[in-house]
Design an enzyme around this catalytic site. Structure first.
Site, PDB file in Angstrom:
ATOM      1  CD  GLU A  28      -1.559   2.195  -2.670  1.00 33.53           C
ATOM      2  OE1 GLU A  28      -1.829   0.980  -2.641  1.00 33.53           O
ATOM      3  OE2 GLU A  28      -1.090   2.768  -3.659  1.00 33.53           O
TER       4      GLU A  28
ATOM      5  CB  CYS B 123      -2.533  -3.785   2.553  1.00 33.32           C
ATOM      6  SG  CYS B 123      -0.866  -3.422   2.024  1.00 33.32           S
TER       7      CYS B 123
ATOM      8  CD  GLU C   7      -7.835  -5.993   4.456  1.00 28.89           C
ATOM      9  OE1 GLU C   7      -8.601  -5.052   4.729  1.00 28.89           O
ATOM     10  OE2 GLU C   7      -6.701  -5.821   3.979  1.00 28.89           O
TER      11      GLU C   7
HETATM   12  P1  NAD Z   1      -9.043   2.526   8.497  1.00 29.03           P
HETATM   13  O1  NAD Z   1      -9.623   2.725   7.145  1.00 29.03           O
HETATM   14  O2  NAD Z   1      -9.927   2.232   9.617  1.00 29.03           O
HETATM   15  O3  NAD Z   1      -8.210   3.827   8.928  1.00 29.03           O
HETATM   16  C1  NAD Z   1      -7.197   4.368   8.103  1.00 29.03           C
HETATM   17  C2  NAD Z   1      -7.059   5.851   8.418  1.00 29.03           C
HETATM   18  O4  NAD Z   1      -8.278   6.503   8.038  1.00 29.03           O
HETATM   19  C3  NAD Z   1      -6.854   6.155   9.909  1.00 29.03           C
HETATM   20  O5  NAD Z   1      -5.957   7.228  10.032  1.00 29.03           O
HETATM   21  C4  NAD Z   1      -8.249   6.562  10.367  1.00 29.03           C
HETATM   22  O6  NAD Z   1      -8.257   7.424  11.469  1.00 29.03           O
HETATM   23  C5  NAD Z   1      -8.761   7.286   9.118  1.00 29.03           C
HETATM   24  N1  NAD Z   1     -10.229   7.362   9.036  1.00 29.03           N
HETATM   25  C6  NAD Z   1     -11.154   6.533   9.577  1.00 29.03           C
HETATM   26  N2  NAD Z   1     -12.403   6.979   9.298  1.00 29.03           N
HETATM   27  C7  NAD Z   1     -12.256   8.102   8.563  1.00 29.03           C
HETATM   28  C8  NAD Z   1     -13.159   9.024   7.982  1.00 29.03           C
HETATM   29  N3  NAD Z   1     -14.489   8.888   8.101  1.00 29.03           N
HETATM   30  N4  NAD Z   1     -12.662  10.068   7.281  1.00 29.03           N
HETATM   31  C9  NAD Z   1     -11.328  10.228   7.124  1.00 29.03           C
HETATM   32  N5  NAD Z   1     -10.408   9.405   7.683  1.00 29.03           N
HETATM   33  C10 NAD Z   1     -10.867   8.362   8.385  1.00 29.03           C
HETATM   34  O7  NAD Z   1      -7.917   1.416   8.317  1.00 29.03           O
HETATM   35  P2  NAD Z   1      -6.976   0.794   9.437  1.00 29.03           P
HETATM   36  O8  NAD Z   1      -7.776  -0.138  10.254  1.00 29.03           O
HETATM   37  O9  NAD Z   1      -6.200   1.867  10.127  1.00 29.03           O
HETATM   38  O10 NAD Z   1      -5.920  -0.002   8.525  1.00 29.03           O
HETATM   39  C11 NAD Z   1      -6.165  -1.247   8.020  1.00 29.03           C
HETATM   40  C12 NAD Z   1      -6.550  -1.164   6.564  1.00 29.03           C
HETATM   41  O11 NAD Z   1      -5.519  -0.500   5.818  1.00 29.03           O
HETATM   42  C13 NAD Z   1      -6.675  -2.531   5.924  1.00 29.03           C
HETATM   43  O12 NAD Z   1      -7.818  -2.578   5.126  1.00 29.03           O
HETATM   44  C14 NAD Z   1      -5.411  -2.632   5.068  1.00 29.03           C
HETATM   45  O13 NAD Z   1      -5.519  -3.535   3.997  1.00 29.03           O
HETATM   46  C15 NAD Z   1      -5.221  -1.229   4.628  1.00 29.03           C
HETATM   47  N6  NAD Z   1      -3.833  -0.990   4.195  1.00 29.03           N
HETATM   48  C16 NAD Z   1      -3.572  -0.880   2.855  1.00 29.03           C
HETATM   49  C17 NAD Z   1      -2.259  -0.706   2.407  1.00 29.03           C
HETATM   50  C18 NAD Z   1      -1.934  -0.604   0.942  1.00 29.03           C
HETATM   51  O14 NAD Z   1      -0.806  -0.211   0.608  1.00 29.03           O
HETATM   52  N7  NAD Z   1      -2.841  -0.930   0.039  1.00 29.03           N
HETATM   53  C19 NAD Z   1      -1.220  -0.636   3.340  1.00 29.03           C
HETATM   54  C20 NAD Z   1      -1.525  -0.750   4.688  1.00 29.03           C
HETATM   55  C21 NAD Z   1      -2.843  -0.930   5.107  1.00 29.03           C
END
Ligand code: NAD
Length: 499
Positions: free
Chosen positions: A267, A302, A401
């Site tokens: 997601e 998101c 975004e």
């Molecule tokens: P992010 O991708 O930076 O982090 C998300 C998760 O991934 C965190 O737990 C982080 O620690 C982990 N992560 C980071 N690097 C990683 C790696 N190399 N390997 C494995 N895991 C890793 O996102 P964020 O800043 O926490 O959240 C914001 C983003 O989430 C936005 O793009 C938003 O649109 C998206 N989002 C989507 C939905 C949906 O339902 N589509 C819902 C909420 C948020």
């Protein structure tokens, strides 16, 4: 039902225990190598606590326990009706600790107590109850094969699931993965975002109290490059259920290919269009919803309606309405139940939002309202609701975004132009369409490439029965609805020869 009262909130907050350890095999414990990270509140920029940081050896331990218990079948082979009772009890315990859990999310990521208590927590509880209630009402299939065979088509849990979640709705996004993954009989390891680990850690003990066998559920606070990556590359994990940015989503797909081809559900982000046609017969309602769609949850959503696409004839009038409404959506004290918006999750995200506002100005867009960092005296991170005019869809602020309270507004003359602008994006998470013409609404819904289309509303409610997920680079698979169960099940075909 408990009503929010400022004095009570502060009293509970001042006596809160801040969860800080890993939860493995039914117990809280430090990371094996005793590594920690500092957890800071964006409300005032101050350190909250020191949290145990899961390393590769902690991941190995949690996965070993998860696999062991899965193979023993204490949870995976439990009749669905028994699993249901445990998850219903879990929902009750979340209700019991609702204010405490709400405060943990508010302190960790800065959103208002009104949002956590009145939105995130009730919808999380609803989600758990909905999955608990359906699991003993689902049947498997028998194929219409020849009389010599009976073909059974059954569904089995996939095994060990790692849920990697973001910070914008810390508990709620975790529950969207945990509830369907647990109810289908899987073992689950939850990795919360490093910005918001506390409510995730807390629910470990609640699941134990509800009766979940030790080892079925673990929580591993930590970052992406160490904890998240170790989970994604682990050969004993069968599925990664991920919510987060597209950039990291693509890495998760790579890690799956580099390891055991584990299933990946994603997601990811969005840049969702919200189209206002000139025949919309309630522009006030549309303006209210459009403002909420981008300024709710500080724009850290998101599916935020971040591209407002308005018919040229009503553009000026409509933007003025949205701008006026946004004045009541300014950030203020997140602990005050009357506040509409709170803090941005951290300084890095605040700087990112500010950077995009500067890029927008350089690209030639003009600011209708907002555009500034605010409430600096708190020591925390706050940004004004901001509206850009004169945006063209090729600009960075229309394509990327921002994940903050920044609305880009574009205009159109014809239906085709509106749809073409809406679809001109790498994302396809959600879209809004406002018109009184049902034919136009349905045509738009069919032509917009997005997982969700809102007609004459924009995200006014969230419903566990309706799936949410993306087209294009907004993701793979769905959260919510029956569809989310598919992420955590695999299909077994059994041929029985009849003699
Ligand atoms: P992010 O991708 O930076 O982090 C998300 C998760 O991934 C965190 O737990 C982080 O620690 C982990 N992560 C980071 N690097 C990683 C790696 N190399 N390997 C494995 N895991 C890793 O996102 P964020 O800043 O926490 O959240 C914001 C983003 O989430 C936005 O793009 C938003 O649109 C998206 N989002 C989507 C939905 C949906 O339902 N589509 C819902 C909420 C948020």
């Amino acid at each position: 039902m408990m009503k929010l009262d400022y004095k009570k909130i502060i009293e509970v907050k001042n006596n809160l225990d801040y969860p800080s350890e890993l939860f493995i095999n039914g117990k809280y414990q430090k990371s094996i190598s005793e590594v920690y990270f500092d957890n800071t509140s964006p409300i005032d920029g101050k350190k909250i606590n020191k949290v145990s940081f899961a390393q590769e050896n902690d991941v190995d331990l949690a996965v070993l326990k998860a696999r062991e218990i899965f193979n023993k079948g204490y949870w995976s082979n439990l009749p669905p009706a028994n699993r249901k009772k445990i998850l219903l009890k879990f929902a009750q315990l979340i209700e019991r600790d609702r204010l405490e859990l709400s405060l943990l999310d508010t302190i960790d990521m800065g959103k208002t107590i009104n949002d956590t208590f009145n939105s995130d927590l009730p919808t999380s509880i609803d989600n758990i109850e909905w999955y608990a209630e359906i699991i003993d009402k689902l049947f498997d299939d028998i194929s219409p094969s020849s009389k010599e065979y009976m073909g059974l088509i059954t569904k089995e849990p996939i095994g060990v699931v790692a849920a990697i979640v973001p910070w914008n709705y810390p508990l709620w996004m975790a529950i969207w993965k945990i509830a369907p993954a647990l109810i289908t009989g899987n073992s689950v390891i939850l990795k919360p975002a490093e910005q918001s680990p506390m409510s995730a850690i807390k629910i470990g003990s609640l699941l134990s109290e509800a009766g979940l066998p030790d080892g079925v559920f673990s929580v591993l606070p930590g970052d992406g490059p160490i904890t998240g990556k170790s989970l994604c590359l682990h050969n004993e994990i069968d599925c990664i259920a991920f919510t987060g940015s597209g950039e990291v989503g693509k890495l998760v797909l790579q890690y799956s290919g580099q390891s055991n081809m584990k299933r990946v559900q994603l997601e990811c982000g969005g840049k969702s269009p919200n189209i206002i046609f000139d025949d919309c017969d309630d522009l006030d309602a549309a303006a209210e919803a459009s403002a909420y769609a981008i300024f709710g949850n500080q724009g850290e959503v998101c599916s935020a309606g971040s591209r407002l696409i308005v018919h040229k004839e009503i553009e000026d009038e409509f933007i003025k309405k949205v701008s006026k409404i946004s004045q009541d959506m300014q950030p203020s004290d997140p602990y005050n139940p009357k506040s509409f918006a709170g803090a941005i999750v951290n300084n890095e995200q605040l700087e990112k939002i500010n950077k995009y506002v500067n890029i927008g100005k350089k690209e030639g867009a003009s600011i209708e309202t907002g555009g500034n960092i605010t409430m600096k005296e708190t020591g925390g991170y706050y940004f004004e609701p901001t509206i850009f005019k004169n945006v063209n869809n090729n600009m960075k602020i229309a394509q990327e975004e921002i994940f903050g309270p920044v609305l880009t507004t574009l205009n159109f003359s014809t239906f085709e132009e509106a749809i073409s602008i809406a679809n001109d994006s790498q994302y396809g998470l959600a879209a809004g369409v406002w018109t009184k013409d049902i034919n136009k609404a349905i045509r738009a819904s069919r032509e917009i490439r997005a997982g969700t289309v809102y007609i004459n509303n924009y995200e006014e409610g969230v419903d566990s029965t309706i799936p949410l997920g993306g087209y294009k680079q907004s993701g793979i698979g769905r959260d919510n609805g029956y569809q989310a169960l598919e992420n955590y099940l695999q299909v077994k075909s059994t041929w029985i020869k009849i003699t």
